[in-house]
Design an enzyme around this catalytic site. Structure first.
Site, mmCIF file in Angstrom:
data_model
loop_
_atom_site.group_PDB
_atom_site.id
_atom_site.type_symbol
_atom_site.label_atom_id
_atom_site.label_comp_id
_atom_site.label_asym_id
_atom_site.label_seq_id
_atom_site.Cartn_x
_atom_site.Cartn_y
_atom_site.Cartn_z
ATOM 1 N N HIS A 126 -22.891 16.036 -101.322
ATOM 2 C CA HIS A 126 -22.331 16.483 -100.040
ATOM 3 C C HIS A 126 -23.511 16.785 -99.114
ATOM 4 C CE1 HIS A 126 -20.311 19.330 -97.278
ATOM 5 N NE2 HIS A 126 -19.154 18.888 -97.732
ATOM 6 N N ASP A 203 -24.473 22.463 -107.040
ATOM 7 C CA ASP A 203 -23.453 22.641 -106.011
ATOM 8 C C ASP A 203 -22.113 22.607 -106.743
ATOM 9 O OD1 ASP A 203 -21.392 22.110 -104.281
ATOM 10 O OD2 ASP A 203 -22.452 20.574 -103.134
ATOM 11 N N GLN A 206 -16.844 21.977 -105.896
ATOM 12 C CA GLN A 206 -15.640 21.341 -106.474
ATOM 13 C C GLN A 206 -15.570 21.566 -107.981
ATOM 14 O OE1 GLN A 206 -13.420 19.981 -104.496
ATOM 15 N NE2 GLN A 206 -14.617 19.759 -102.620
ATOM 16 N N LYS A 229 -11.928 27.160 -101.451
ATOM 17 C CA LYS A 229 -11.425 25.994 -102.198
ATOM 18 C C LYS A 229 -10.708 26.421 -103.464
ATOM 19 C CE LYS A 229 -15.182 23.045 -100.575
ATOM 20 N NZ LYS A 229 -14.566 22.177 -99.569
ATOM 21 N N CYS A 369 -18.324 14.121 -95.615
ATOM 22 C CA CYS A 369 -19.677 14.734 -95.631
ATOM 23 C C CYS A 369 -20.507 14.165 -96.773
ATOM 24 C CB CYS A 369 -19.612 16.254 -95.738
ATOM 25 S SG CYS A 369 -18.775 17.023 -94.373
HETATM 26 N N1 PLP Z 1 -20.398 20.728 -101.664
HETATM 27 C C1 PLP Z 1 -19.271 20.074 -101.941
HETATM 28 C C2 PLP Z 1 -19.239 19.152 -103.127
HETATM 29 C C3 PLP Z 1 -18.143 20.259 -101.136
HETATM 30 O O1 PLP Z 1 -17.023 19.609 -101.427
HETATM 31 C C4 PLP Z 1 -18.221 21.131 -100.031
HETATM 32 C C5 PLP Z 1 -17.077 21.300 -99.114
HETATM 33 O O2 PLP Z 1 -16.293 20.406 -98.932
HETATM 34 C C6 PLP Z 1 -19.412 21.812 -99.811
HETATM 35 C C7 PLP Z 1 -20.483 21.588 -100.634
HETATM 36 C C8 PLP Z 1 -19.552 22.784 -98.683
HETATM 37 O O3 PLP Z 1 -18.738 23.891 -98.891
HETATM 38 P P1 PLP Z 1 -18.546 24.985 -97.761
HETATM 39 O O4 PLP Z 1 -18.179 24.236 -96.515
HETATM 40 O O5 PLP Z 1 -17.434 25.841 -98.263
HETATM 41 O O6 PLP Z 1 -19.832 25.702 -97.625
#
Ligand code: PLP
Length: 411
Positions: A126, A203, A206, A229, A369
């Site tokens: 992401h 990260d 998910q 989430k 993203c």
């Molecule tokens: N990393 C992953 C794999 C994500 O799916 C997301 C959000 O969609 C993020 C990071 C970023 O999360 P946040 O916007 O809650 O900081």
């Protein structure tokens, strides 16, 4: 009580937002990877906090402040338990995954990464796990290297011994891909990264949502995740990191709450985790995230994982039968989280999403993203249906009906 199975029909009733109709049809919410809906207990906890206990934490010597502080710190302990932290002080509250990663890339990165050092990430990340490292590389002269993907979007790990060198300072990888649903072999990469002395950040945006996570078992150093989430509010999330690592890091931001003593020329810092929590935090959000954890624990993560897996298998089978569909990511449900990324014939993913929306079905369309992952497949976007504990087979049936409409329009 934890049960081996769950009844989505009963669970749905806990989520007020799922009770509405969109464009004259009952809502089918399949955009859970972007954000989940919130159960009534979480909404009630937010309201109860503001109605009864609203005060700043750690500051006031009065009853409301005491109550707010207790609830806020109790939530931290729940989050610690959620990922298997050794102690609650290993949890730093952040705005979400993005801020947690930026905290590490800045507070740790600026002191530990220098010119010519290497940062290893994957093409599947992401943007939240790419850009902070690109910013760090730009400021330090470090080099970014990438784990490449195979034709199903899985990491190519044969290259790992070549990618990891004595210059590798950090390996930053996702537990589960939000673009393809791939469950990544984090444990294996973490072990290899530690052999060259690199820090491993995961990260988990998910990951901690759909499965039991034990950071000790994964063998990683940092794990970042978001409350929104996993049935919690927006604007709250957490960084888990090993205590010794947090102790060794300089603060990320300066301000109130994070100090021990302030002098004209020199100041000293509060202990971990408060050292990283400058300013008034998102108190209600933290309490709401703790309540979401109670809710998910009550349903049972094993039951949730089983339900999602069964629904994923059903969805993959039905979607694979739709003419002209292409599903991206691993074909085996066993390597897959509850998320399906797809294109359909000549229909643009935005058109797919718009047509589905007209039938009351919410899916995501775009690059998610994850532009590097899209570039890997030579596309700019996919449509994405993502499943959570309250989805049902009938939601998938409605999705298939919607896709058949799209197919009819673009045939
Ligand atoms: N990393 C992953 C794999 C994500 O799916 C997301 C959000 O969609 C993020 C990071 C970023 O999360 P946040 O916007 O809650 O900081």
């Amino acid at each position: 009580m934890t049960t081996a199975t769950l009844d989505p029909a009963t669970i749905r009733r806990e989520f007020p937002a799922l009770e509405q109709s969109i464009n004259g049809r009952p809502l089918v919410y399949l955009d859970n990877a972007a954000t989940s809906q919130k159960p009534r207990v979480v909404l009630d906890a937010l309201q109860a906090y503001y109605e009864n206990d609203n005060a700043n934490v750690h500051r006031g010597i009065h009853e409301l402040s005491r109550r707010a502080t207790v609830a806020y710190e109790e939530s931290r302990a729940k989050v610690a338990g959620w990922v298997g932290a050794a102690e609650p002080s290993e949890i730093v509250w952040t705005r979400g995954t993005t801020e947690a990663i930026n905290l590490v890339s800045t507070a740790w990165g600026l002191d530990n990464v220098g010119e010519g050092d290497e940062i290893l990430i994957s093409v599947l990340e992401h943007h939240s796990n790419i850009i902070p490292w690109q910013l760090l590389a730009r400021r330090t002269g470090a080099v970014i290297k990438y784990i490449e993907l195979d034709e199903q979007g899985r990491w190519i790990l044969d290259e790992l011994p070549r990618l990891l060198t004595d210059r590798t300072k950090v390996v930053a990888i996702s537990h589960v891909s939000n673009a393809l649903g791939t469950v990544n072999p984090v444990k294996r990469v973490a072990a290899a990264a530690h052999e060259v002395g690199a820090l491993v950040l995961v990260d988990g945006a998910q990951g901690a949502v759909h499965m039991k996570v034990d950071v000790q078992e994964l063998g990683v150093d940092c794990y970042a995740f978001s409350g929104h989430k996993m049935c919690g509010p927006t604007g709250i999330g957490a960084l888990w990191a090993r205590r010794d690592l947090l102790d060794s890091m300089e603060p990320y931001q300066g301000g109130g709450e994070m100090i021990h003593f302030v002098g004209r020329d020199e100041s000293s810092w509060a202990t971990v985790p408060h050292k990283f929590e400058a300013g008034t935090p998102n108190i209600a959000g933290a309490i709401g995230m703790g309540t979401a954890i109670d809710f998910l624990s009550g349903v049972g993560m094993d039951a949730i994982a089983k339900h999602e897996h069964e629904l994923l298998e059903y969805a993959l089978e039905r979607m694979n039968a739709v003419d002209g569909i292409r599903i991206y990511g691993p074909q085996s449900p066993d390597e897959h989280s509850a998320l399906i990324s797809f294109t359909l014939g000549d229909a643009h993913p935005h058109d797919i999403s718009t047509i589905l929306d007209s039938e009351g079905i919410a899916v995501r369309a775009g690059h998610h993203c994850a532009q590097l992952a899209m570039q890997h497949f030579g596309i700019s976007a996919t449509a994405r249906a993502s499943i959570y504990l309250y989805n049902t087979e009938s939601d998938i049936d409605r999705l298939i009906e919607g896709l058949e409409q799209v197919q009819g329009i673009f045939a």
